[in-house]
Design an enzyme around this catalytic site. Structure first.
Site, PDB file in Angstrom:
ATOM      1  N   ASN A  17       2.667  -1.102  19.739  1.00 59.40           N
ATOM      2  CA  ASN A  17       2.905  -0.034  20.716  1.00 59.40           C
ATOM      3  C   ASN A  17       4.315   0.526  20.462  1.00 59.40           C
ATOM      4  OD1 ASN A  17       3.901   1.236  23.089  1.00 59.40           O
ATOM      5  ND2 ASN A  17       2.369   0.198  24.333  1.00 59.40           N
ATOM      6  N   ASP A  75       3.757  -8.955  26.266  1.00 58.86           N
ATOM      7  CA  ASP A  75       2.510  -8.573  26.926  1.00 58.86           C
ATOM      8  C   ASP A  75       2.882  -8.116  28.317  1.00 58.86           C
ATOM      9  OD1 ASP A  75      -0.422  -8.458  26.334  1.00 58.86           O
ATOM     10  OD2 ASP A  75      -0.454  -9.369  28.328  1.00 58.86           O
ATOM     11  N   LYS A 181      16.306   3.036  32.708  1.00 60.63           N
ATOM     12  CA  LYS A 181      15.080   2.209  32.715  1.00 60.63           C
ATOM     13  C   LYS A 181      15.334   0.877  32.007  1.00 60.63           C
ATOM     14  CE  LYS A 181      10.358   1.539  31.245  1.00 60.63           C
ATOM     15  NZ  LYS A 181       9.217   1.840  30.383  1.00 60.63           N
ATOM     16  N   HIS A 186      11.120  -4.348  33.965  1.00 61.12           N
ATOM     17  CA  HIS A 186      10.472  -5.665  33.847  1.00 61.12           C
ATOM     18  C   HIS A 186      10.777  -6.288  32.476  1.00 61.12           C
ATOM     19  CE1 HIS A 186       8.126  -2.266  32.652  1.00 61.12           C
ATOM     20  NE2 HIS A 186       7.208  -2.980  32.028  1.00 61.12           N
TER      21      HIS A 186
HETATM   22  P1  ITT Z   1       0.752  -4.596  21.736  1.00 59.70           P
HETATM   23  O1  ITT Z   1      -0.271  -5.581  22.258  1.00 59.70           O
HETATM   24  O2  ITT Z   1       0.577  -4.256  20.307  1.00 59.70           O
HETATM   25  O3  ITT Z   1       2.148  -5.000  22.088  1.00 59.70           O
HETATM   26  P2  ITT Z   1      -0.332  -2.901  23.819  1.00 59.70           P
HETATM   27  O4  ITT Z   1      -0.012  -1.528  24.288  1.00 59.70           O
HETATM   28  O5  ITT Z   1      -1.785  -3.219  23.565  1.00 59.70           O
HETATM   29  O6  ITT Z   1       0.530  -3.195  22.510  1.00 59.70           O
HETATM   30  P3  ITT Z   1      -0.325  -4.699  26.072  1.00 59.70           P
HETATM   31  O7  ITT Z   1      -1.640  -5.300  25.818  1.00 59.70           O
HETATM   32  O8  ITT Z   1       0.783  -5.607  26.550  1.00 59.70           O
HETATM   33  O9  ITT Z   1       0.250  -3.960  24.812  1.00 59.70           O
HETATM   34  O10 ITT Z   1      -0.536  -3.533  27.109  1.00 59.70           O
HETATM   35  C1  ITT Z   1       0.425  -3.202  28.029  1.00 59.70           C
HETATM   36  C2  ITT Z   1       0.169  -1.829  28.578  1.00 59.70           C
HETATM   37  O11 ITT Z   1       0.815  -1.756  29.859  1.00 59.70           O
HETATM   38  C3  ITT Z   1       0.820  -0.783  27.701  1.00 59.70           C
HETATM   39  O12 ITT Z   1      -0.107  -0.211  26.819  1.00 59.70           O
HETATM   40  C4  ITT Z   1       1.351   0.214  28.712  1.00 59.70           C
HETATM   41  O13 ITT Z   1       0.446   1.190  28.962  1.00 59.70           O
HETATM   42  C5  ITT Z   1       1.546  -0.592  29.978  1.00 59.70           C
HETATM   43  N1  ITT Z   1       2.985  -0.857  30.108  1.00 59.70           N
HETATM   44  C6  ITT Z   1       3.655  -1.985  29.792  1.00 59.70           C
HETATM   45  N2  ITT Z   1       4.976  -1.815  29.951  1.00 59.70           N
HETATM   46  C7  ITT Z   1       5.126  -0.550  30.382  1.00 59.70           C
HETATM   47  C8  ITT Z   1       6.242   0.240  30.696  1.00 59.70           C
HETATM   48  O14 ITT Z   1       7.490  -0.214  30.576  1.00 59.70           O
HETATM   49  N3  ITT Z   1       6.026   1.480  31.085  1.00 59.70           N
HETATM   50  C9  ITT Z   1       4.791   1.980  31.185  1.00 59.70           C
HETATM   51  N4  ITT Z   1       3.687   1.337  30.891  1.00 59.70           N
HETATM   52  C10 ITT Z   1       3.852   0.057  30.487  1.00 59.70           C
END
Ligand code: ITT
Length: 199
Positions: A17, A75, A181, A186
């Site tokens: 991501n 995650d 931010k 978090h």
């Molecule tokens: P990786 O597993 O490759 O790291 P991913 O996007 O699939 O990428 P996650 O399974 O942890 O990762 O999904 C977390 C989702 O939650 C992410 O796609 C965002 O949409 C959301 N998220 C997490 N942190 C965020 C933030 O700081 N601001 C906005 N959305 C967030």
């Protein structure tokens, strides 16, 4: 072996991501020699665990095993109180195959409307895991409370940022200066714990 990370250590950031990768790089402030999972061509493991910490560990362990390097995985996700914590660990999956977060945010709005509630409280969770190729691993979790707001506001950040206003703030994360931010998120709260544990 030592579970303390020395400055300059080569670390693979096990995320696909780009929004997260950028924030993690900013938070780590050039302390380490970072390389991304994408740059190493590492596969994206299936997230089969039922908790943020479980999935962060799974991703860090897979990347450490595949690369032979120390790996850091994140995650994270948005939990909405009136939706009993959804989308939670399914936050990325709510955006579908095309990773369209306008769809995911619309689903949050729609589900809240269907629930017939004005309760808007929500929180972001971030689990950070560090895994060593030899086997040991450390995982920590940070949580930031706030509210979801509609319509979405701002085009900074990523994911659900345009609908999340942290407690005590008036801007959404989508409107906020990324430096601000990164100081309160978090992800930053989880990193503060990681620093106390292994840096
Ligand atoms: P990786 O597993 O490759 O790291 P991913 O996007 O699939 O990428 P996650 O399974 O942890 O990762 O999904 C977390 C989702 O939650 C992410 O796609 C965002 O949409 C959301 N998220 C997490 N942190 C965020 C933030 O700081 N601001 C906005 N959305 C967030």
């Amino acid at each position: 072996m030592s579970l303390i990370l020395q400055p300059g250590t080569r670390i693979v950031v096990a995320t696909h991501n780009p929004g997260k990768a950028r924030e993690l790089a900013e938070i780590l402030e050039n302390r380490f020699d970072l390389v991304t999972a994408g740059a190493l061509g590492l596969p994206e493991p299936e997230e089969t665990e039922t908790t943020f910490e479980g999935n962060a560990l799974l991703k860090a362990r897979a990347a450490a095993r595949a690369s032979g390097l120390i790996a850091l995985a994140d995650d994270s996700g948005l939990s909405v109180t009136a939706l009993r914590g959804a989308p939670g660990i399914y936050s990325a999956r709510w955006a579908g195959e095309t990773k369209d977060f306008s769809l995911a945010m619309a689903r949050v709005e729609q589900d809240l409307r269907a629930a017939g509630t004005s309760e808007s409280s929500a929180w972001f969770t971030c689990a950070l895991a560090v895994a060593w190729p030899e086997g040991p691993a450390v995982v920590v979790e940070g949580r930031l409370d706030g509210d979801v707001v509609f319509p979405a506001r701002g085009d900074r950040g990523f994911g659900y940022d345009p609908i999340f206003v942290p407690k005590g703030e008036s801007q959404t994360f989508g409107e906020m200066d990324p430096i601000k931010k990164d100081a309160m998120s978090h992800r930053a709260l989880a990193f503060a714990q990681l620093r106390a544990a292994i840096l």
